[in-house]
Design a protein around this motif. Structure first.
Motif, PDB file in Angstrom:
ATOM      1  N   LEU A  18       0.828  -1.197   0.000  1.00  0.00           N
ATOM      2  CA  LEU A  18       0.000   0.000   0.000  1.00  0.00           C
ATOM      3  C   LEU A  18       0.869   1.257   0.000  1.00  0.00           C
ATOM      4  O   LEU A  18       1.784   1.401   0.808  1.00  0.00           O
ATOM      5  N   GLU A  38     -12.413  -3.818   7.333  1.00  0.00           N
ATOM      6  CA  GLU A  38     -12.917  -2.756   6.452  1.00  0.00           C
ATOM      7  C   GLU A  38     -14.074  -1.993   7.091  1.00  0.00           C
ATOM      8  O   GLU A  38     -14.993  -2.567   7.668  1.00  0.00           O
ATOM      9  N   HIS A  85      -7.678   3.183   2.345  1.00  0.00           N
ATOM     10  CA  HIS A  85      -7.588   2.352   1.151  1.00  0.00           C
ATOM     11  C   HIS A  85      -8.422   2.921  -0.007  1.00  0.00           C
ATOM     12  O   HIS A  85      -8.226   2.532  -1.155  1.00  0.00           O
TER      13      HIS A  85
END
Length: 290
Positions: A42, A211, A239
């Motif tokens: 990431l 999430e 994200h």
């Protein structure tokens, strides 16, 4: 293929609511610190192009072996309320996120620049991009929703207003819901006498570990500028990015919608050169994962 069956016209007073030239890349990277991310590799890749007074696009490419999972951009310089980020979306193949800026029909005397920001990672399980378009419309405002395939979550969004030769139609909203994205646009204060439509892209994947979606709203008042930050909970990282203008009636333009740190999303907007007498606000969306 256009999906006109999902097209709905909005009243311009509903509060809840490319002639572009590719510029040279000035590449920067923000490595994500902290605990191991839900998606390996990431990073946030940011590029800023030249400052001038012409329509232009800026691409933020992902490092080799990674793909775009989210993105956004910003406009800096003169005449911010007259420059629209009319196209904000991942490129086909997911190797970069692209942002296009265009002036309104009155033009801007000063110079301005486009920044593109891509959230990149090694492809998470089930990563896919799905796109669609609304039917052409003569309405003053419209929205269009694009859903992810069954069982997948929306983690990133792209959108565009299409049909106007300049920024006479404002890209107001790029919202990320759990399983879909919504893109909305509105004609500016002087209107637009031809048809236009919306493109929407949903970046989808299998559910990410930990999430969650975080939203935050600015104050709801009549002010020349508004900005708000959505912050991910401790132990999670950004994200995906989204943002919207509520109540702007086409007379407010986004000037920023991007991940400004590894844990925050910032959304900013400015009224056009004539100002706007009604109340409005901006909302920031952060898709966070552990």
């Amino acid at each position: 293929m256009r999906e006109g069956s999902k097209l709905t016209r909005w009243s311009r007073r509903t509060a809840a609511v490319g002639g572009a030239t590719l510029s040279a890349l000035v590449l920067g990277q923000l490595a994500l610190a902290g605990p191991v991310a839900a998606v390996p590799g990431l990073s946030i890749q940011t590029t800023t192009g030249p400052s001038n007074s012409i329509a232009k696009s800026q691409n933020a490419p992902c490092p080799t072996g990674t793909k775009v999972i989210g993105g956004g951009g910003a406009i800096t310089g003169s005449g911010l309320g007259q420059v629209g980020m009319d196209i904000m979306r991942p490129l086909v193949g997911g190797d970069a996120y692209s942002v296009t800026g265009r002036e309104d029909e009155n033009g801007v005397g000063g110079n301005w620049a486009v920044t593109a920001s891509a959230i990149c990672a090694r492809p998470p399980a089930g990563l896919v991009m799905v796109s669609g378009s609304s039917a052409p419309s003569l309405g003053t405002s419209n929205w269009f929703e694009k859903s992810c395939p069954l069982g997948k979550r929306a983690i990133g969004v792209g959108g565009a207003v299409v049909g106007a030769p300049n920024s006479e139609v404002v890209l107001e909203d790029l919202r990320i819901h759990q399983n879909s994205v919504v893109v909305a646009g509105a004609e500016d204060g002087t209107g637009f006498d031809d048809s236009w439509w919306l493109d929407a892209t949903a970046i989808c994947a299998d559910p990410l570990p930990g999430e969650q979606r975080v939203t935050n709203d600015s104050d709801y008042t009549s002010a020349a500028t508004r900005s708000v930050v959505a912050t991910c909970p401790p132990g999670t990282r950004v994200h995906g990015v989204g943002g919207e203008i509520l109540g702007g009636d086409g007379q407010v333009r986004l000037t920023q919608m991007r991940a400004t740190t590894s844990t925050t999303v910032t959304v900013s907007a400015v009224e056009d050169e004539d100002g706007f007498g009604s109340n409005w606000k901006v909302r920031a969306y952060a898709v966070c994962a552990s």
